[in-house]
Design a protein around this motif. Structure first.
Motif, PDB file in Angstrom:
ATOM      1  N   SER A 190       0.948  -1.090  -0.039  1.00  0.00           N
ATOM      2  CA  SER A 190       0.078  -0.133  -0.028  1.00  0.00           C
ATOM      3  C   SER A 190       0.874   1.177   0.073  1.00  0.00           C
ATOM      4  CB  SER A 190      -0.994  -0.026   1.287  1.00  0.00           C
ATOM      5  OG  SER A 190      -0.176  -0.111   2.306  1.00  0.00           O
ATOM      6  N   PRO A 191       0.328   2.521  -0.098  1.00  0.00           N
ATOM      7  CA  PRO A 191       1.214   3.879  -0.428  1.00  0.00           C
ATOM      8  C   PRO A 191       1.923   3.841   1.132  1.00  0.00           C
ATOM      9  CG  PRO A 191      -1.043   4.048  -0.985  1.00  0.00           C
ATOM     10  CD  PRO A 191      -1.123   2.560  -0.599  1.00  0.00           C
ATOM     11  N   GLY A 192       3.491   3.855   0.817  1.00  0.00           N
ATOM     12  CA  GLY A 192       4.296   4.092   1.875  1.00  0.00           C
ATOM     13  C   GLY A 192       4.891   2.855   1.982  1.00  0.00           C
ATOM     14  N   SER A 193       4.533   1.721   1.731  1.00  0.00           N
ATOM     15  CA  SER A 193       5.188   0.482   2.211  1.00  0.00           C
ATOM     16  C   SER A 193       6.661   0.364   1.652  1.00  0.00           C
ATOM     17  CB  SER A 193       4.627  -0.853   1.409  1.00  0.00           C
ATOM     18  OG  SER A 193       3.194  -0.932   1.987  1.00  0.00           O
ATOM     19  N   SER A 194       7.340  -0.466   2.252  1.00  0.00           N
ATOM     20  CA  SER A 194       8.808  -0.792   1.727  1.00  0.00           C
ATOM     21  C   SER A 194       8.679  -2.122   1.341  1.00  0.00           C
ATOM     22  CB  SER A 194       9.809  -0.810   2.946  1.00  0.00           C
ATOM     23  OG  SER A 194       9.413  -1.605   3.874  1.00  0.00           O
ATOM     24  N   LYS A 241       5.509   0.277  -7.495  1.00  0.00           N
ATOM     25  CA  LYS A 241       5.602   1.686  -7.866  1.00  0.00           C
ATOM     26  C   LYS A 241       4.150   2.064  -7.967  1.00  0.00           C
ATOM     27  CE  LYS A 241       7.188   5.354 -10.911  1.00  0.00           C
ATOM     28  NZ  LYS A 241       8.230   5.967 -12.110  1.00  0.00           N
ATOM     29  N   TYR A 261       1.478   0.691  -6.944  1.00  0.00           N
ATOM     30  CA  TYR A 261       0.628   0.604  -5.571  1.00  0.00           C
ATOM     31  C   TYR A 261       1.223   1.577  -4.561  1.00  0.00           C
ATOM     32  CZ  TYR A 261      -2.446  -3.088  -6.744  1.00  0.00           C
ATOM     33  OH  TYR A 261      -3.714  -3.709  -7.368  1.00  0.00           O
ATOM     34  N   GLY A 262       1.958   2.510  -5.165  1.00  0.00           N
ATOM     35  CA  GLY A 262       2.530   3.549  -4.110  1.00  0.00           C
ATOM     36  C   GLY A 262       3.667   3.225  -3.104  1.00  0.00           C
ATOM     37  N   ALA A 263       4.456   2.248  -3.259  1.00  0.00           N
ATOM     38  CA  ALA A 263       5.370   1.614  -2.527  1.00  0.00           C
ATOM     39  C   ALA A 263       6.378   2.867  -2.174  1.00  0.00           C
ATOM     40  CB  ALA A 263       6.175   0.588  -2.966  1.00  0.00           C
ATOM     41  N   GLY A 264       6.812   2.996  -1.078  1.00  0.00           N
ATOM     42  CA  GLY A 264       7.652   4.134  -0.664  1.00  0.00           C
ATOM     43  C   GLY A 264       9.049   4.119  -0.999  1.00  0.00           C
TER      44      GLY A 264
END
Length: 353
Positions: free
Chosen positions: A171-175, A193, A195-198
């Protein structure tokens, strides 16, 4: 409705390991719910190479001559009497697995687990290293004019990456750490990317693959011959480990180490298949850290999403297209994919070009 197409076509037929022959076959006739698609671009997958080299993958054995290839896109040239989803002239990406639609897995939306699936290039089902393929209409997805046929073919390995990322709960921000930068691993970088991975971390032995990962969206890379990937991943995640680790390389030893790269309460998604049937894992470590291990088998409900992602321009996936061959050179294409892993990313075959 139909456009002009020949009664006969050329296809690359695997007879036995290392023996592909270009043969003249009858052009398939589409059934009532099928369309005939002129193949414009077909990617060489690792499974194609495995059948070419070994003649089998697990319980699937090449017992009769077979046409390989399942990463494909083309143009609709004829449709069956009951087809409503596509029209002649449509440019389409082809989802290669035709499922029954009636079993519990299909009804639950997890049709990748359908026991009756007919999957292109999985014995005894023929694939797409041919000039024409007849395929059920619900497995055809229109691609926009601005999308190349090569990108349309890449929706298939991209779908594996999307499914792996979804199953891992990214989800957004995940590593996210992705172990193995073959085409599926590289497309998983794009999926993470999207899916918003940080933080996206890519690991591999080959520098050309790591360079491609950076172009596609990876923030950090690990050359695993030079640095311990677990130590590197922890250094980029405040010592915690990644929220999700995707194993795409199919190496047993790597799979054992990957657990150490997952944070407590994180997820390990297993995409690549190791050659041996059983792999030992540190179960006490897995339990103590409450790590979820999730198997990834192909994909379900990903094609429309994958087309939207690539059409948005989220990444220039043309960096994967390193080798191009005509249909008559299919065996050469297989050899390139089999032997040139340090320089080749995605090998593409053009059955009509």
């Amino acid at each position: 409705m139909l456009a002009a197409y020949p009664d006969k076509m050329q296809a690359a037929v695997l007879h036995q390991p290392f023996d592909i022959r270009i043969e003249t076959l009858d052009t398939p006739k589409p059934g009532p719910r099928e369309a005939l698609v002129k193949m414009m671009a077909v990617g060489v997958c690792g499974s194609d190479v495995h059948y070419y080299e070994h003649g089998r993958i697990g319980r699937y054995v090449v017992e009769n001559p077979i046409v390989l290839g399942h990463e494909c896109a083309g143009e609709v040239v004829a449709v069956g009497s009951e087809v409503t989803r596509v029209r002649v002239g449509d440019r389409v990406a082809i989802e290669p697995g035709v499922t029954c639609g009636a079993c519990p897995a299909c009804k639950a939306g997890r049709y990748n687990l359908c026991p009756e699936v007919q999957f292109m290039a999985t014995p005894p089902v023929h694939g797409s290293f041919a000039q024409y393929v007849a395929h059920r209409e619900d497995c055809l997805f229109r691609i926009p004019e601005g999308m190349s046929y090569e990108e349309g073919a890449l929706i298939e390995p991209f779908s594996v990456g999307i499914h792996a990322v979804k199953r891992a709960g990214v989800s957004p921000g995940s590593s996210v750490a992705i172990m193995g930068m073959g085409p599926v691993g590289l497309m998983a970088v794009v999926a993470a990317k999207a899916y918003g991975a940080g933080t996206i971390i890519a690991a591999d032995r080959e520098s050309v693959r790591l360079e491609a990962a950076v172009k596609l969206g990876a923030a950090h890379t690990v050359q695993i011959a030079e640095r311990d990937p677990v130590e590197a991943i922890r250094s980029w995640t405040a010592g915690q480990g990644a929220d999700a680790v995707l194993e795409t390389a199919g190496h047993a030893a790597a799979l054992q180490n990957d657990l150490q790269a997952v944070r407590r309460g994180g997820v390990l998604s297993v995409v690549g298949l190791p050659p041996q049937g059983q792999v030992s894992l540190d179960i006490p470590y897995l339990v103590d850290n409450e790590i979820d291990v999730r198997g990834i088998f192909r994909y379900a409900n990903t094609y429309e999403q994958g087309i939207r992602f690539l059409a948005s321009g989220i990444a220039d996936v043309s960096v994967l297209l390193t080798d191009k061959f005509g249909l008559a050179q299919t065996q050469e294409a297989m050899e390139r994919a089999r032997t040139n892993k340090s320089r080749s990313l995605k090998v593409m075959v053009y059955p009509n070009g």
